[in-house]
Design a protein around this motif. Structure first.
Motif, PDB file in Angstrom:
ATOM      1  N   TRP A  22     -18.436  -9.760   0.886  1.00 56.75           N
ATOM      2  CA  TRP A  22     -18.176  -8.472   0.261  1.00 56.75           C
ATOM      3  C   TRP A  22     -16.777  -7.982   0.598  1.00 56.75           C
ATOM      4  O   TRP A  22     -16.274  -8.222   1.707  1.00 56.75           O
ATOM      5  N   CYS A  23     -16.162  -7.291  -0.343  1.00 57.22           N
ATOM      6  CA  CYS A  23     -14.815  -6.771  -0.144  1.00 57.22           C
ATOM      7  C   CYS A  23     -14.700  -5.378  -0.755  1.00 57.22           C
ATOM      8  O   CYS A  23     -15.124  -5.154  -1.901  1.00 57.22           O
ATOM      9  N   ASN A  24     -14.098  -4.470  -0.012  1.00 60.15           N
ATOM     10  CA  ASN A  24     -13.789  -3.140  -0.536  1.00 60.15           C
ATOM     11  C   ASN A  24     -12.277  -2.947  -0.444  1.00 60.15           C
ATOM     12  O   ASN A  24     -11.729  -2.888   0.660  1.00 60.15           O
ATOM     13  N   PRO A  25     -11.590  -2.874  -1.576  1.00 65.89           N
ATOM     14  CA  PRO A  25     -10.125  -2.793  -1.535  1.00 65.89           C
ATOM     15  C   PRO A  25      -9.637  -1.407  -1.127  1.00 65.89           C
ATOM     16  O   PRO A  25     -10.427  -0.476  -0.965  1.00 65.89           O
ATOM     17  N   ILE A  26      -8.351  -1.284  -0.982  1.00 63.43           N
ATOM     18  CA  ILE A  26      -7.737   0.005  -0.695  1.00 63.43           C
ATOM     19  C   ILE A  26      -7.963   0.916  -1.899  1.00 63.43           C
ATOM     20  O   ILE A  26      -7.816   0.488  -3.051  1.00 63.43           O
ATOM     21  N   SER A  27      -8.308   2.163  -1.622  1.00 64.28           N
ATOM     22  CA  SER A  27      -8.610   3.110  -2.681  1.00 64.28           C
ATOM     23  C   SER A  27      -7.440   3.234  -3.659  1.00 64.28           C
ATOM     24  O   SER A  27      -6.286   3.398  -3.239  1.00 64.28           O
ATOM     25  N   GLY A  28      -7.751   3.104  -4.930  1.00 61.27           N
ATOM     26  CA  GLY A  28      -6.724   3.250  -5.954  1.00 61.27           C
ATOM     27  C   GLY A  28      -6.065   1.950  -6.368  1.00 61.27           C
ATOM     28  O   GLY A  28      -5.300   1.924  -7.332  1.00 61.27           O
ATOM     29  N   HIS A  29      -6.337   0.872  -5.638  1.00 64.44           N
ATOM     30  CA  HIS A  29      -5.743  -0.421  -5.992  1.00 64.44           C
ATOM     31  C   HIS A  29      -6.529  -1.044  -7.145  1.00 64.44           C
ATOM     32  O   HIS A  29      -7.719  -1.310  -7.023  1.00 64.44           O
ATOM     33  N   ALA A  30      -5.815  -1.303  -8.238  1.00 60.77           N
ATOM     34  CA  ALA A  30      -6.479  -1.815  -9.430  1.00 60.77           C
ATOM     35  C   ALA A  30      -6.734  -3.319  -9.360  1.00 60.77           C
ATOM     36  O   ALA A  30      -7.658  -3.830  -9.972  1.00 60.77           O
ATOM     37  N   THR A  31      -5.892  -4.028  -8.621  1.00 59.82           N
ATOM     38  CA  THR A  31      -5.977  -5.488  -8.610  1.00 59.82           C
ATOM     39  C   THR A  31      -6.601  -5.979  -7.315  1.00 59.82           C
ATOM     40  O   THR A  31      -6.252  -5.525  -6.226  1.00 59.82           O
ATOM     41  N   VAL A  73     -14.273  -1.525  -8.437  1.00 60.55           N
ATOM     42  CA  VAL A  73     -13.944  -1.132  -7.062  1.00 60.55           C
ATOM     43  C   VAL A  73     -14.207  -2.316  -6.144  1.00 60.55           C
ATOM     44  O   VAL A  73     -13.384  -3.221  -6.043  1.00 60.55           O
ATOM     45  N   ASP A  74     -15.380  -2.333  -5.479  1.00 56.29           N
ATOM     46  CA  ASP A  74     -15.622  -3.420  -4.544  1.00 56.29           C
ATOM     47  C   ASP A  74     -16.059  -4.682  -5.280  1.00 56.29           C
ATOM     48  O   ASP A  74     -16.370  -4.658  -6.471  1.00 56.29           O
ATOM     49  N   SER A  75     -16.061  -5.771  -4.518  1.00 54.20           N
ATOM     50  CA  SER A  75     -16.293  -7.078  -5.133  1.00 54.20           C
ATOM     51  C   SER A  75     -17.131  -7.950  -4.211  1.00 54.20           C
ATOM     52  O   SER A  75     -17.124  -7.774  -2.986  1.00 54.20           O
ATOM     53  N   THR A  76     -17.871  -8.883  -4.804  1.00 57.02           N
ATOM     54  CA  THR A  76     -18.594  -9.888  -4.027  1.00 57.02           C
ATOM     55  C   THR A  76     -18.203 -11.278  -4.516  1.00 57.02           C
ATOM     56  O   THR A  76     -17.978 -11.493  -5.706  1.00 57.02           O
ATOM     57  N   CYS A  92      -9.774 -11.445   1.178  1.00 56.43           N
ATOM     58  CA  CYS A  92      -9.713 -10.536   0.042  1.00 56.43           C
ATOM     59  C   CYS A  92      -8.412  -9.744   0.167  1.00 56.43           C
ATOM     60  O   CYS A  92      -7.982  -9.385   1.273  1.00 56.43           O
ATOM     61  N   ALA A  93      -7.776  -9.490  -0.946  1.00 55.62           N
ATOM     62  CA  ALA A  93      -6.538  -8.713  -0.951  1.00 55.62           C
ATOM     63  C   ALA A  93      -6.551  -7.767  -2.140  1.00 55.62           C
ATOM     64  O   ALA A  93      -7.273  -7.991  -3.129  1.00 55.62           O
ATOM     65  N   SER A  94      -5.761  -6.729  -2.058  1.00 60.92           N
ATOM     66  CA  SER A  94      -5.636  -5.828  -3.199  1.00 60.92           C
ATOM     67  C   SER A  94      -4.180  -5.394  -3.345  1.00 60.92           C
ATOM     68  O   SER A  94      -3.398  -5.464  -2.399  1.00 60.92           O
ATOM     69  N   SER A  95      -3.830  -5.008  -4.527  1.00 61.70           N
ATOM     70  CA  SER A  95      -2.489  -4.484  -4.785  1.00 61.70           C
ATOM     71  C   SER A  95      -2.603  -3.316  -5.752  1.00 61.70           C
ATOM     72  O   SER A  95      -3.575  -3.197  -6.508  1.00 61.70           O
ATOM     73  N   LEU A  96      -1.560  -2.473  -5.717  1.00 58.48           N
ATOM     74  CA  LEU A  96      -1.634  -1.205  -6.435  1.00 58.48           C
ATOM     75  C   LEU A  96      -1.744  -1.428  -7.934  1.00 58.48           C
ATOM     76  O   LEU A  96      -2.577  -0.879  -8.604  1.00 58.48           O
ATOM     77  N   GLU A  97      -0.872  -2.268  -8.462  1.00 60.50           N
ATOM     78  CA  GLU A  97      -0.900  -2.581  -9.878  1.00 60.50           C
ATOM     79  C   GLU A  97      -0.037  -3.786 -10.106  1.00 60.50           C
ATOM     80  O   GLU A  97       0.608  -4.274  -9.192  1.00 60.50           O
TER      81      GLU A  97
END
Lengths: 117, 111
Positions: A22-31, A73-76, A92-97
């Motif tokens: 399970w992964c929960n990205p930084i709030s507001g990160h679309a990618t 939002v979150d992902s599995t 897991c990683a996230s980026s703003l856009e």
């Protein structure tokens, strides 16, 4: 600012069993990205989501790996059935856009270390 | 296949010395990024250099990019024991948005 959260941190399973991360990205990160990092190697992209749509899953072994990002939002990430060669750290990683030309920096979670015996 | 290749694979230096790591890649890129990974942890973004830039600084870090040679270097000045980590270069191709990582350089800074 809270970072990227992942769980579990460690998992040991036998081959042919299934496992989910399970992964929960930084709030507001679309990618959101899932990477596989085998010991001694660099991370390899498995799948990339933009909001809740798949942008790139060309390196995902679709016969056994699946991923979803409901509600954007979150992902599995799931592996079923697992093989010995799936032993790795799953990041897991996230980026703003992501605009049409340049990629923004990615923020990584601590990863899940999977051992398949 | 991995886009970037780091050199050397491993580097051991004394605290206070400078550390230089190199990265070579194969295809045209939009930008190149350097990441650090401490043992057992996720990656941390250090610096991004775009294809139209030749040099960039951030604190004790200096990155150069030579698109004609398809290579980049990361210089860490006045190294500290806390700089001990694996360093990865990662490229974004002009034709797509995927971030492709190299194999990494393991840096050890001895106190």
């Amino acid at each position: 600012e809270a970072g990227v959260a992942q769980s579990p941190r460690y998992k040991i399973i036998e081959k042919r069993q299934s496992v989910a991360f399970w992964c929960n990205p930084i709030s507001g990160h679309a990618t959101l990205y899932w990477y596989q990092q085998i010991l001694g190697q660099g991370p390899k992209l498995l799948i990339q989501f933009q909001n809740n749509g798949v942008v790139d899953d060309s390196q995902l072994p679709k016969d056994r790996f699946s991923a979803e990002r409901l509600k954007g939002v979150d992902s599995t990430l799931k592996i079923q059935p697992a093989k010995l060669e799936d032993s790795a750290v799953y990041l897991c990683a996230s980026s703003l856009e992501q605009d049409a030309i340049f990629s923004y920096e990615q923020y990584f979670g601590p990863g899940t270390r999977l051992t398949v015996t | 296949s991995q886009q970037g290749e780091e050199d050397p694979q491993a580097l051991s230096i004394q605290e206070g010395e400078n550390a230089t790591m190199n990265c070579s890649y194969k295809t045209s890129i939009n930008n190149l990024q350097w990441y650090r990974q401490n043992s057992g942890r996720g990656l941390v973004h250090l610096i991004l250099i775009r294809s139209n830039e030749r040099e960039k600084h951030s604190g004790r870090l200096r990155v150069t990019l030579d698109t004609s040679k398809k290579s980049s270097s990361l210089l860490i000045t006045a190294s500290r024991a806390a700089d001990t980590a694996s360093y990865f270069c990662a490229t974004v191709k002009t034709s797509g948005s995927r971030l492709t990582f190299g194999e990494g350089t393991q840096l050890t800074v001895n106190p």
